[in-house]
Every structure is written in C-alpha cells, then in structure tokens.
Design an enzyme around this catalytic site. Structure first.
Site, PDB file in Angstrom:
ATOM      1  N   THR A 118      11.251  14.758   2.748  1.00 43.65           N
ATOM      2  CA  THR A 118      11.954  14.687   4.039  1.00 43.65           C
ATOM      3  C   THR A 118      13.476  14.682   3.867  1.00 43.65           C
ATOM      4  OG1 THR A 118      10.098  13.375   4.851  1.00 43.65           O
ATOM      5  CG2 THR A 118      12.113  13.306   6.166  1.00 43.65           C
ATOM      6  N   ILE A 167      12.930   7.891   2.144  1.00 48.82           N
ATOM      7  CA  ILE A 167      12.169   7.965   0.903  1.00 48.82           C
ATOM      8  C   ILE A 167      11.726   6.570   0.474  1.00 48.82           C
ATOM      9  CG2 ILE A 167      12.213   8.738  -1.520  1.00 48.82           C
ATOM     10  CD1 ILE A 167      12.383  10.954   0.785  1.00 48.82           C
ATOM     11  N   ARG A 215       0.850  -1.205   0.000  1.00 49.04           N
ATOM     12  CA  ARG A 215       0.000   0.000   0.000  1.00 49.04           C
ATOM     13  C   ARG A 215       0.884   1.254   0.000  1.00 49.04           C
ATOM     14  NH1 ARG A 215       0.404   3.983   2.712  1.00 49.04           N
ATOM     15  NH2 ARG A 215       0.301   2.838   4.679  1.00 49.04           N
ATOM     16  N   GLU A 255       3.568  11.297   6.412  1.00 52.33           N
ATOM     17  CA  GLU A 255       2.493  12.121   5.825  1.00 52.33           C
ATOM     18  C   GLU A 255       1.745  12.909   6.904  1.00 52.33           C
ATOM     19  OE1 GLU A 255       0.726  11.119   2.333  1.00 52.33           O
ATOM     20  OE2 GLU A 255       1.992   9.388   1.882  1.00 52.33           O
ATOM     21  N   GLY A 256       2.522  13.489   7.785  1.00 57.60           N
ATOM     22  CA  GLY A 256       1.969  14.254   8.909  1.00 57.60           C
ATOM     23  C   GLY A 256       1.867  13.363  10.119  1.00 57.60           C
ATOM     24  N   ALA A 283       0.525 -14.687  24.267  1.00 54.61           N
ATOM     25  CA  ALA A 283       1.937 -14.884  23.899  1.00 54.61           C
ATOM     26  C   ALA A 283       2.097 -15.273  22.436  1.00 54.61           C
ATOM     27  CB  ALA A 283       2.574 -15.943  24.781  1.00 54.61           C
TER      28      ALA A 283
HETATM   29  C1  LIG Z   1       8.563   4.047   6.618  1.00 55.10           C
HETATM   30  C2  LIG Z   1       8.628   5.513   6.289  1.00 55.10           C
HETATM   31  C3  LIG Z   1       8.451   5.912   4.963  1.00 55.10           C
HETATM   32  C4  LIG Z   1       8.550   7.262   4.617  1.00 55.10           C
HETATM   33  N1  LIG Z   1       8.423   7.628   3.296  1.00 55.10           N
HETATM   34  C5  LIG Z   1       8.629   8.933   2.944  1.00 55.10           C
HETATM   35  C6  LIG Z   1       8.605   9.311   1.555  1.00 55.10           C
HETATM   36  O1  LIG Z   1       8.374   8.495   0.656  1.00 55.10           O
HETATM   37  N2  LIG Z   1       8.883  10.615   1.250  1.00 55.10           N
HETATM   38  C7  LIG Z   1       9.162  11.562   2.215  1.00 55.10           C
HETATM   39  O2  LIG Z   1       9.398  12.709   1.855  1.00 55.10           O
HETATM   40  N3  LIG Z   1       9.176  11.216   3.535  1.00 55.10           N
HETATM   41  C8  LIG Z   1       8.924   9.936   3.918  1.00 55.10           C
HETATM   42  N4  LIG Z   1       8.965   9.576   5.253  1.00 55.10           N
HETATM   43  C9  LIG Z   1       9.325  10.579   6.250  1.00 55.10           C
HETATM   44  C10 LIG Z   1       8.145  11.101   7.060  1.00 55.10           C
HETATM   45  O3  LIG Z   1       7.259  11.823   6.254  1.00 55.10           O
HETATM   46  C11 LIG Z   1       8.705  11.924   8.233  1.00 55.10           C
HETATM   47  O4  LIG Z   1       9.344  11.007   9.092  1.00 55.10           O
HETATM   48  C12 LIG Z   1       7.624  12.702   8.967  1.00 55.10           C
HETATM   49  O5  LIG Z   1       7.218  13.798   8.195  1.00 55.10           O
HETATM   50  C13 LIG Z   1       8.072  13.200  10.358  1.00 55.10           C
HETATM   51  O6  LIG Z   1       9.277  13.878  10.267  1.00 55.10           O
HETATM   52  P1  LIG Z   1      10.499  13.500  11.234  1.00 55.10           P
HETATM   53  O7  LIG Z   1      10.665  12.030  11.211  1.00 55.10           O
HETATM   54  O8  LIG Z   1      11.642  14.355  10.843  1.00 55.10           O
HETATM   55  O9  LIG Z   1      10.019  13.890  12.681  1.00 55.10           O
HETATM   56  P2  LIG Z   1      10.084  15.367  13.331  1.00 55.10           P
HETATM   57  O10 LIG Z   1       9.402  16.347  12.446  1.00 55.10           O
HETATM   58  O11 LIG Z   1      11.471  15.646  13.737  1.00 55.10           O
HETATM   59  O12 LIG Z   1       9.199  15.142  14.631  1.00 55.10           O
HETATM   60  C14 LIG Z   1       9.681  14.464  15.795  1.00 55.10           C
HETATM   61  C15 LIG Z   1       8.564  14.460  16.831  1.00 55.10           C
HETATM   62  O13 LIG Z   1       8.245  15.805  17.199  1.00 55.10           O
HETATM   63  C16 LIG Z   1       6.853  16.031  16.967  1.00 55.10           C
HETATM   64  N5  LIG Z   1       6.663  17.408  16.504  1.00 55.10           N
HETATM   65  C17 LIG Z   1       7.309  18.042  15.481  1.00 55.10           C
HETATM   66  N6  LIG Z   1       6.863  19.291  15.353  1.00 55.10           N
HETATM   67  C18 LIG Z   1       5.891  19.461  16.300  1.00 55.10           C
HETATM   68  C19 LIG Z   1       5.024  20.531  16.657  1.00 55.10           C
HETATM   69  N7  LIG Z   1       5.017  21.699  15.994  1.00 55.10           N
HETATM   70  N8  LIG Z   1       4.181  20.348  17.702  1.00 55.10           N
HETATM   71  C20 LIG Z   1       4.126  19.162  18.348  1.00 55.10           C
HETATM   72  N9  LIG Z   1       4.898  18.109  18.044  1.00 55.10           N
HETATM   73  C21 LIG Z   1       5.775  18.253  17.028  1.00 55.10           C
HETATM   74  C22 LIG Z   1       6.454  15.038  15.894  1.00 55.10           C
HETATM   75  O14 LIG Z   1       5.070  14.802  15.886  1.00 55.10           O
HETATM   76  C23 LIG Z   1       7.267  13.824  16.318  1.00 55.10           C
HETATM   77  O15 LIG Z   1       6.604  13.178  17.373  1.00 55.10           O
HETATM   78  C24 LIG Z   1       8.811   8.239   5.630  1.00 55.10           C
HETATM   79  C25 LIG Z   1       8.946   7.829   6.968  1.00 55.10           C
HETATM   80  C26 LIG Z   1       8.850   6.494   7.303  1.00 55.10           C
HETATM   81  C27 LIG Z   1       9.001   6.081   8.734  1.00 55.10           C
END
Ligand SMILES: Cc1cc2nc3c(=O)[nH]c(=O)nc-3n(C[C@H](O)[C@H](O)[C@H](O)COP(=O)(O)OP(=O)(O)OC[C@H]3O[C@@H](n4cnc5c(N)ncnc54)[C@H](O)[C@@H]3O)c2cc1C
Length: 400
Positions: free
Chosen positions: A126, A157, A84, A363-364, A340
């Site tokens: 990202t 990515i 998916r 995606e947020g 278990a």
């Molecule tokens: C399996 C997987 C696939 C992915 N695929 C893609 C992809 O194809 N393309 C792509 O571009 N990205 C991709 N991502 C990345 C994903 O979109 C990001 O991980 C995500 O946007 C969160 O960013 P971060 O990990 O830097 O966390 P951060 O933004 O650093 O956040 C860390 C923590 O702080 C919290 N936080 C941050 N800002 C605030 C705020 N203002 N108020 C309250 N809490 C806050 C967050 O909710 C989180 O709990 C993927 C991630 C995963 C795990």
C-alpha cells in the site's frame, strides 16, 4: 472431509490459549490504552515455534499444516488483533511468499531466520495513493548494474518499526502497468530506509503500523523475488495466504465476543431475570454463534485446499470477507449486549469493535471481496493454477 482436529492440533490450541491468557490478557487493556506494541511477544512466540507454523522444518519452521496456522491465528486474535496481525504479515504475507517464490539462496538467507523467529518479516504494498488499486503505486526500482535503485514510500505497513525484512513492490517498467511491477526483499539496515509509526489509529493500538520510506536504496539484484514484472502476481499470491490468516483471526474475534457476551448475559439482570433470558439478547448471541460456525467452516475448507496444494483464491476470499464481516457485527452486538458498560474499557468489547474494523479494510476491502465473489458467480473471473503454488502439505494429518 474430516471435521475433527488431531490431538496435536488440540494441544497446539491449548498452548496458544495459555500463552494468550498469561502473556497478553493481563496487559492488553493498558497496551491498547497507551498504544504500546511489545516486540518481545514475537520472541516469545518464536520460542513456542509459532513464527513459522506451516513453513517446512527444512526451512526452520514447525512443519505443521495450514489449519494449524489457522488455530494459532484464531487463538491469538481471541487475545488481540495486533498479535494475529503480526503473525499474518510475518508468516502469511512474507515467509510463505518466500517459500513459494524464493530462490534457494533467498530461502536460506531470509526465510530460515524468519521461520525460526530470529528475524521478522513484513509486507509493503500500500502507498498513500494506492490501496485497492495496486497499479497506482508510485515506487520505482531502476536497474543500475548489479543493483536496483529503489525510491518511494509505503503507508499503513504493519510492523513498520519492528520488522527486519520487507517484501516490497515497485515499478521496474511503468508502461506495462500491472505487468511492470516487481517484488523485492529489502533490509531495514540498508542506507536510505526509514520508518515512522502512525498515531491516532481507531484500533489495533497495541500493534505497530505506519510508513516506510525508500530513498535511493541500493537493492542487490539477488533480492528481486521472482522475475521482473511478476510483482503483481506475487503480491496477489501473498494475499491468498495473508487473507487466510486474517479470516482465521476473525474466527477468534467472534469467539471472544461470544464468550464475553454469554458471561455478561448470565450476570446482568433486568426486569427480574438475567438478560440472557430476553429473546432479543438471545438473537444477538445466536447470531454470534452462527457467525462463528459459518466462518470456521469457510476457514477450514480453505485450509484443506491449501493442504492439498490446490488454488484457493476464491475460497480464501470468501472466508476472509465473511469472517471479517461476522466479526465486525459480532463486536457491535457484543457492545449492545453489555449496554453502557460495553461502551467503556472496563470490558473488552469496545476494543473488539475498534479492532474488528481494520480487517474489513486490509487485505482486500469488504467491497473488493464482494466484487470478486460476484465475478466468480457471473463467470467473469476464473483462476488458473499458479505457475508456482505453495507445496502441498506433506505431513501425516494424524501427526500434525
Ligand atoms: C491497521 C492496518 C494495517 C495494514 N497493514 C498493511 C500492511 O502490512 N501492508 C500493506 O501493504 N498494507 C497494509 N494496510 C493497508 C490496506 O491493505 C489498505 O488500506 C487496503 O488495501 C485499502 O486501501 P485504501 O485504504 O487505499 O482504500 P481505497 O482503495 O482508497 O478504498 C477506499 C474505499 O473505496 C472502496 N473501493 C475502492 N475501489 C473500489 C471498487 N472498484 N469498487 C467499489 N468500491 C471500491 C473501498 O472498498 C473503500 O471502501 C493496512 C491497513 C490498516 C488499516
């Protein structure tokens, strides 16, 4: 409001369900254990017309409505989140964005082969230092005659090693913050492009996730998507579509948890009766059922707004937030129902829990959607119609 699926949508569901049962289920435990992504699955999805579900036929897609895309995502994630996720980035984040923002030339060159499944698209927003805070990206694209010179890297990515085309975001004018970000279509084969898969992931182990690198890539100016400075807007519009597919997938994940838990609750006996007759087990199963029904309604509402060509950022955010949270909770409870045995990979539910975590982050994050919904409620956030909405779906609903 019509709560019925058309005959064609029911047939579509059966087709994807059969595909998942035959092509994914027999292998998924092993693929997950060894971390193998099988790219041939994408080819087989293309053979079924599932790589461009709601892309119009004139651009090589299947011309189905948005809730048909939801059905596909739901059924794929009942099998595994990895497949998916692949459809989410290929169709939701990339192809639908090309449909919305691309020039006719860009659509012919990139969208048509993607919708047919001949080429695979991905989405690179990202970076190591920028996830939720998009304006912190460091990638740059500097105009140089007929080209931009792209430098930087992206992390996490999906389809990093597999995709042919990447929709990427970089600063063309850093001073302008959000309004200085631009979007580009980048091909894997270009000089200066590299990728590397990330190992040791908690879940989506049969998916391909990792880094992509841009080292002085020459991007022709024709590959700028939209106008210079429209990148942030384009990235967010793409998320409106990607999040819809993530939410729909979460519905499939909840369904998988419910089906596995109901089956086990009938089989396992304690204190002389099937555990399904203990009220505290019933509560977990009832919560999964409630989560399934509430999430489905939120997803199909967002789908109907998309069909009508109406701005749906608020409704899609709500569907993504709630469905992913329900899926995460359902997976946790599904392990609890299995005791278990749920803790071992003899049953699929431990994989569901590991897989259900990423959708609460990508995606947020849960927190970002919580903030968005509070801001809508408080009147701090109001959406205007975008200057480029996806076209309303023009088909006849009865003939999906
Ligand atoms: C399996 C997987 C696939 C992915 N695929 C893609 C992809 O194809 N393309 C792509 O571009 N990205 C991709 N991502 C990345 C994903 O979109 C990001 O991980 C995500 O946007 C969160 O960013 P971060 O990990 O830097 O966390 P951060 O933004 O650093 O956040 C860390 C923590 O702080 C919290 N936080 C941050 N800002 C605030 C705020 N203002 N108020 C309250 N809490 C806050 C967050 O909710 C989180 O709990 C993927 C991630 C995963 C795990």
């Amino acid at each position: 409001m019509d709560f019925n699926f058309s005959e064609e949508q029911n047939m579509l569901r059966d087709t994807v369900r059969n595909f998942v049962d035959k092509e994914i289920m027999p292998h998924i435990a092993e693929w997950d254990r060894v971390g193998k992504f099988d790219p041939s699955i994408m080819k087989r999805l293309a053979d079924l017309g599932l790589m461009g579900v709601c892309i119009p036929e004139e651009y090589g897609g299947s011309g189905m409505d948005y809730n048909s895309l939801a059905i596909v995502c739901e059924e794929l994630e009942r099998g595994d989140t990895a497949f998916r996720t692949a459809v989410s980035v290929h169709t939701g984040l990339n192809s639908m964005t090309l449909l919305q923002w691309g020039t006719e030339e860009q659509k012919q060159k990139y969208l048509v082969p993607q919708a047919k499944g001949e080429k695979v698209g991905a989405y690179g927003l990202t970076e190591p230092g920028a996830g939720s805070d998009v304006a912190s990206i460091q990638s740059t694209a500097v105009k140089d005659g007929d080209h931009y010179i792209l430098n930087g890297s992206k992390s996490w990515i999906s389809l990093c090693d597999t995709a042919d085309h990447f929709l990427v975001f970089a600063y063309t004018d850093k001073e302008k913050r959000h309004k200085g970000i631009s979007a580009f279509i980048v091909e894997r084969d270009w000089k200066g492009f590299d990728s590397k898969a990330t190992k040791g992931k908690l879940g989506i182990r049969s998916g391909n996730t990792g880094e992509i690198f841009f080292d002085h890539i020459k991007v022709p100016k024709e590959n700028l998507l939209g106008e210079e400075g429209e990148g942030f807007k384009i990235a967010m519009a793409a998320l409106d579509n990607g999040r819809f597919t993530v939410a729909a997938g979460a519905v499939g994940q909840i369904r998988a948890c419910l089906e596995a838990s109901v089956k086990y609750a009938h089989e396992r006996e304690t204190f002389g009766k099937p555990i399904g007759q203990h009220q505290l087990v019933q509560r977990m199963i009832a919560n999964m059922k409630a989560g399934l029904e509430m999430s489905s309604l939120l997803v199909y509402r967002a789908g109907e707004l998309k069909n009508a060509g109406t701005r749906n950022t608020e409704e899609t955010s709500m569907a993504k937030w709630q469905a992913c949270d329900f899926a995460n909770k359902a997976a946790d409870d599904a392990i609890q129902v299995h005791g278990a045995y749920g803790y071992s990979d003899e049953y699929p539910v431990e994989r569901y829990l590991r897989n259900s975590k990423a959708p609460v982050i990508y995606e947020g994050t849960r927190e970002i959607h919580t903030i968005m919904q509070a801001e809508y409620a408080l009147g701090y956030r109001k959406d205007k119609p975008l200057n480029k909405m996806l076209p309303a779906w023009e088909g006849d609903r009865a003939k999906v």
